[in-house]
Design a protein around this motif. Structure first.
Motif, PDB file in Angstrom:
ATOM      1  N   SER A 214       0.794  -1.238   0.000  1.00 57.09           N
ATOM      2  CA  SER A 214       0.000   0.000   0.000  1.00 57.09           C
ATOM      3  C   SER A 214       0.820   1.279   0.000  1.00 57.09           C
ATOM      4  CB  SER A 214      -0.928   0.003   1.226  1.00 57.09           C
ATOM      5  OG  SER A 214      -0.172  -0.096   2.423  1.00 57.09           O
ATOM      6  N   ALA A 215       2.142   1.196   0.124  1.00 62.64           N
ATOM      7  CA  ALA A 215       2.954   2.401   0.320  1.00 62.64           C
ATOM      8  C   ALA A 215       2.943   3.315  -0.897  1.00 62.64           C
ATOM      9  CB  ALA A 215       4.392   2.020   0.673  1.00 62.64           C
ATOM     10  N   VAL A 216       2.965   2.757  -2.109  1.00 59.01           N
ATOM     11  CA  VAL A 216       3.049   3.611  -3.302  1.00 59.01           C
ATOM     12  C   VAL A 216       1.795   4.466  -3.448  1.00 59.01           C
ATOM     13  CG1 VAL A 216       3.177   3.623  -5.812  1.00 59.01           C
ATOM     14  CG2 VAL A 216       4.651   2.083  -4.504  1.00 59.01           C
ATOM     15  N   ALA A 217       0.629   3.830  -3.381  1.00 59.92           N
ATOM     16  CA  ALA A 217      -0.625   4.578  -3.530  1.00 59.92           C
ATOM     17  C   ALA A 217      -0.777   5.614  -2.418  1.00 59.92           C
ATOM     18  CB  ALA A 217      -1.810   3.618  -3.528  1.00 59.92           C
ATOM     19  N   LEU A 218      -0.498   5.205  -1.173  1.00 58.15           N
ATOM     20  CA  LEU A 218      -0.644   6.136  -0.060  1.00 58.15           C
ATOM     21  C   LEU A 218       0.414   7.228  -0.132  1.00 58.15           C
ATOM     22  CD1 LEU A 218      -2.306   6.682   2.475  1.00 58.15           C
ATOM     23  CD2 LEU A 218      -0.684   5.288   3.775  1.00 58.15           C
ATOM     24  N   GLY A 219       1.612   6.878  -0.572  1.00 54.83           N
ATOM     25  CA  GLY A 219       2.669   7.876  -0.705  1.00 54.83           C
ATOM     26  C   GLY A 219       2.321   8.935  -1.732  1.00 54.83           C
ATOM     27  N   ASN A 220       1.758   8.530  -2.856  1.00 54.90           N
ATOM     28  CA  ASN A 220       1.347   9.498  -3.873  1.00 54.90           C
ATOM     29  C   ASN A 220       0.259  10.423  -3.335  1.00 54.90           C
ATOM     30  OD1 ASN A 220       3.132   8.459  -5.768  1.00 54.90           O
ATOM     31  ND2 ASN A 220       1.626   7.038  -6.619  1.00 54.90           N
ATOM     32  N   GLU A 221      -0.630   9.859  -2.520  1.00 56.40           N
ATOM     33  CA  GLU A 221      -1.677  10.687  -1.900  1.00 56.40           C
ATOM     34  C   GLU A 221      -1.054  11.689  -0.931  1.00 56.40           C
ATOM     35  OE1 GLU A 221      -5.244  10.135   1.342  1.00 56.40           O
ATOM     36  OE2 GLU A 221      -4.893   8.502  -0.085  1.00 56.40           O
ATOM     37  N   PHE A 222      -0.110  11.225  -0.103  1.00 50.08           N
ATOM     38  CA  PHE A 222       0.568  12.122   0.829  1.00 50.08           C
ATOM     39  C   PHE A 222       1.269  13.254   0.089  1.00 50.08           C
ATOM     40  CE2 PHE A 222       1.337   9.528   4.977  1.00 50.08           C
ATOM     41  CZ  PHE A 222      -0.017   9.282   5.056  1.00 50.08           C
ATOM     42  N   GLU A 223       1.927  12.919  -0.996  1.00 51.78           N
ATOM     43  CA  GLU A 223       2.648  13.939  -1.757  1.00 51.78           C
ATOM     44  C   GLU A 223       1.690  14.998  -2.287  1.00 51.78           C
ATOM     45  OE1 GLU A 223       5.870  14.262  -5.429  1.00 51.78           O
ATOM     46  OE2 GLU A 223       4.410  12.614  -5.405  1.00 51.78           O
ATOM     47  N   MET A 224       0.553  14.565  -2.816  1.00 55.90           N
ATOM     48  CA  MET A 224      -0.427  15.517  -3.340  1.00 55.90           C
ATOM     49  C   MET A 224      -0.978  16.402  -2.219  1.00 55.90           C
ATOM     50  SD  MET A 224      -4.050  14.725  -5.270  1.00 55.90           S
ATOM     51  CE  MET A 224      -4.709  13.967  -3.773  1.00 55.90           C
ATOM     52  N   GLN A 225      -1.276  15.805  -1.064  1.00 57.51           N
ATOM     53  CA  GLN A 225      -1.810  16.588   0.050  1.00 57.51           C
ATOM     54  C   GLN A 225      -0.806  17.631   0.527  1.00 57.51           C
ATOM     55  OE1 GLN A 225      -2.618  13.388   2.706  1.00 57.51           O
ATOM     56  NE2 GLN A 225      -4.529  12.798   1.708  1.00 57.51           N
ATOM     57  N   LEU A 226       0.456  17.244   0.635  1.00 55.92           N
ATOM     58  CA  LEU A 226       1.470  18.196   1.082  1.00 55.92           C
ATOM     59  C   LEU A 226       1.715  19.270   0.044  1.00 55.92           C
ATOM     60  CD1 LEU A 226       3.154  18.352   3.726  1.00 55.92           C
ATOM     61  CD2 LEU A 226       1.827  16.263   3.433  1.00 55.92           C
ATOM     62  N   SER A 227       1.651  18.919  -1.221  1.00 58.94           N
ATOM     63  CA  SER A 227       1.825  19.920  -2.279  1.00 58.94           C
ATOM     64  C   SER A 227       0.705  20.958  -2.232  1.00 58.94           C
ATOM     65  CB  SER A 227       1.845  19.237  -3.649  1.00 58.94           C
ATOM     66  OG  SER A 227       1.972  20.192  -4.685  1.00 58.94           O
ATOM     67  N   ASN A 228      -0.527  20.488  -2.058  1.00 55.61           N
ATOM     68  CA  ASN A 228      -1.660  21.409  -1.959  1.00 55.61           C
ATOM     69  C   ASN A 228      -1.577  22.255  -0.688  1.00 55.61           C
ATOM     70  OD1 ASN A 228      -2.736  20.413  -4.340  1.00 55.61           O
ATOM     71  ND2 ASN A 228      -4.063  18.937  -3.307  1.00 55.61           N
ATOM     72  N   THR A 229      -1.086  21.660   0.382  1.00 55.07           N
ATOM     73  CA  THR A 229      -0.920  22.399   1.633  1.00 55.07           C
ATOM     74  C   THR A 229       0.108  23.508   1.475  1.00 55.07           C
ATOM     75  OG1 THR A 229      -1.510  20.450   2.949  1.00 55.07           O
ATOM     76  CG2 THR A 229      -0.275  22.189   4.063  1.00 55.07           C
ATOM     77  N   LEU A 230       1.251  23.171   0.885  1.00 58.32           N
ATOM     78  CA  LEU A 230       2.306  24.162   0.683  1.00 58.32           C
ATOM     79  C   LEU A 230       1.826  25.294  -0.226  1.00 58.32           C
ATOM     80  CD1 LEU A 230       5.331  21.744   0.180  1.00 58.32           C
ATOM     81  CD2 LEU A 230       4.896  23.161   2.187  1.00 58.32           C
ATOM     82  N   THR A 231       1.070  24.957  -1.266  1.00 60.51           N
ATOM     83  CA  THR A 231       0.567  25.973  -2.194  1.00 60.51           C
ATOM     84  C   THR A 231      -0.320  26.978  -1.470  1.00 60.51           C
ATOM     85  OG1 THR A 231       0.648  24.425  -4.061  1.00 60.51           O
ATOM     86  CG2 THR A 231      -0.782  26.342  -4.302  1.00 60.51           C
ATOM     87  N   ALA A 232      -1.248  26.475  -0.653  1.00 63.73           N
ATOM     88  CA  ALA A 232      -2.145  27.371   0.086  1.00 63.73           C
ATOM     89  C   ALA A 232      -1.383  28.183   1.122  1.00 63.73           C
ATOM     90  CB  ALA A 232      -3.253  26.558   0.755  1.00 63.73           C
ATOM     91  N   MET A 233      -0.367  27.595   1.730  1.00 63.88           N
ATOM     92  CA  MET A 233       0.440  28.336   2.710  1.00 63.88           C
ATOM     93  C   MET A 233       1.199  29.479   2.039  1.00 63.88           C
ATOM     94  SD  MET A 233       2.039  25.382   5.186  1.00 63.88           S
ATOM     95  CE  MET A 233       1.034  24.578   6.439  1.00 63.88           C
ATOM     96  N   VAL A 234       1.689  29.253   0.837  1.00 65.13           N
ATOM     97  CA  VAL A 234       2.358  30.325   0.104  1.00 65.13           C
ATOM     98  C   VAL A 234       1.370  31.422  -0.248  1.00 65.13           C
ATOM     99  CG1 VAL A 234       3.521  30.907  -2.055  1.00 65.13           C
ATOM    100  CG2 VAL A 234       4.244  28.907  -0.760  1.00 65.13           C
ATOM    101  N   ASP A 235       0.147  31.042  -0.606  1.00 63.36           N
ATOM    102  CA  ASP A 235      -0.890  32.054  -0.878  1.00 63.36           C
ATOM    103  C   ASP A 235      -1.103  32.926   0.359  1.00 63.36           C
ATOM    104  OD1 ASP A 235      -1.252  31.121  -3.424  1.00 63.36           O
ATOM    105  OD2 ASP A 235      -3.026  29.915  -2.950  1.00 63.36           O
ATOM    106  N   ALA A 236      -1.162  32.304   1.521  1.00 59.50           N
ATOM    107  CA  ALA A 236      -1.337  33.066   2.758  1.00 59.50           C
ATOM    108  C   ALA A 236      -0.154  33.985   3.002  1.00 59.50           C
ATOM    109  CB  ALA A 236      -1.520  32.117   3.939  1.00 59.50           C
TER     110      ALA A 236
END
Length: 380
Positions: A214-236
């Protein structure tokens, strides 16, 4: 009064109540005005009885000798499970407790896996809670070592594109340090060991197999979540840059929230379902920053509310580092705090659960009960 195994203030309160006086709670007594005569004087000696130190502050003595004591116990016990340089689980069972006799005293220690970077060690700890915190890190490292090529690939490619590199630069965040928390969290989630302790080889092998699936699928999800988090933090961050020399308190609060979410306290050992909400928390920061000028007075009121809720938590975390990993009630309290921030500053984004100041106070009562039960130590 007869000697009792309870704090002096509590015993005095009970004695005065029995004598017909009012009930005085333990916390109402002022220790600072008490003569040293009434405090237990503690002597620290080595295995030969030689005096090493003495004093009346037990916490200070523990802090001074804890590291040396752990090394000494490991070195002197011939049957100690302590080891170093482990690259795989090559033993059957790691007991929860290890007892032995030294200098005529029965010693009880708590073995745990510990993260040594490129390997894992087994060390002995004085308290079960400390052992649990270390074991979770060590277990994550050993799981990662069991699938070393996979996690080497994760570290090489996760959050590595040019656009994300700009996000890291804008936030002054280290990609390597972020991955140091994200990858162990991924290993624990993917293996099903987020709340487990995994003490024998069969369980570890099963967890490792589950992680590989399960690591690959969950890892890709984690990466997307962190990328979206970082993007919104930069907007702030960019929104806040418009307010030169203004709103210092709000800016500091948003920066502190951002640091928390990306730190070991906010990121390590978070459940995958909780990490899915991180982008929304970051979007709420951006909404708050955008509305700051128009809503500054209300923003100050909300910030004061949050500060009053967070203050006792900071005191607890200073006394028990890593407490959120030991106390499910504190873990939930921290999530509720983030949801309350969304409710206060960006209500239209919605919350994952019902949340209010009243609910947070009720949740803190559970945290406080846990802390009092642990007597300020790190319990199991």
């Amino acid at each position: 009064m007869e000697p009792q195994d309870r704090p002096l203030g509590e015993s005095l309160g009970i004695a005065l109540k029995r004598a017909g006086g009012p009930l005085i709670a333990a916390q109402d007594w002022s220790d600072g005005s008490m003569d040293d005569y009434y405090r237990m004087n503690l002597r620290v000696v080595d295995e030969k009885g030689k005096l090493l130190a003495q004093g009346r502050d037990v916490d200070a003595l523990i802090s001074e000798f804890q590291g040396a004591t752990r090394q000494q116990l490991t070195r002197q016990d011939d049957h100690s499970p302590a080891r170093s340089g482990l690259l795989r689980w090559d033993f059957e069972t790691l007991q929860r407790e290890h007892s032995f006799r030294q200098a005529g005293v029965d010693i009880l220690a708590y073995p745990a896996l510990t993260d040594a970077g490129d390997s894992v060690s087994i060390e002995l700890f004085d308290y079960p809670g400390e052992a649990l915190l270390a074991h979770r890190r060590g277990l994550a490292r050993l799981l990662m070592l069991s699938a070393k090529p996979l996690f080497r690939d994760f570290r090489k490619r996760f959050l590595k594109d040019n656009a994300t590199a700009l996000l890291f630069a804008a936030l002054e965040v280290s990609r390597d340090k972020l991955l140091d928390e994200l990858l162990p969290t991924l290993a624990l989630n993917a293996s099903g060991q987020l709340h487990g302790q995994c003490r024998d080889k069969a369980d570890f092998d099963a967890a490792s197999r589950q992680m590989s699936r399960s690591a690959v699928a969950l890892g890709n999800e984690f990466e997307m979540q962190l990328s979206n988090t970082l993007t919104a933090m930069v907007d702030a961050t960019r929104q806040l840059q418009r307010y030169q020399g203004q709103y210092a308190e709000a800016k500091a609060d948003i920066a502190a929230q951002r640091r928390y979410l990306l730190s070991d306290g906010g990121l390590f050992a978070r459940a995958s379902e909780d990490l899915r909400h991180f982008p929304r928390y970051a979007k709420a920061m951006a909404v708050r920053a955008e509305r700051l000028a128009a809503n500054y007075r209300k923003d100050q009121e909300h910030q004061a509310t949050l500060a009053s809720l967070e203050a006792p938590m900071q005191v607890l975390l200073a006394a028990v580092p890593g407490a959120a990993q030991l106390s499910p009630s504190l873990y939930s309290f921290q999530i509720m705090l983030q949801e309350l921030r969304v409710s206060l500053f960006a209500q239209h984004l919605g919350t994952s659960r019902p949340v209010s100041v009243k609910r947070l106070h009720a949740q803190w009562a559970l945290v406080d009960a846990w802390f009092k039960k642990s007597a300020g130590r790190t319990p199991e």
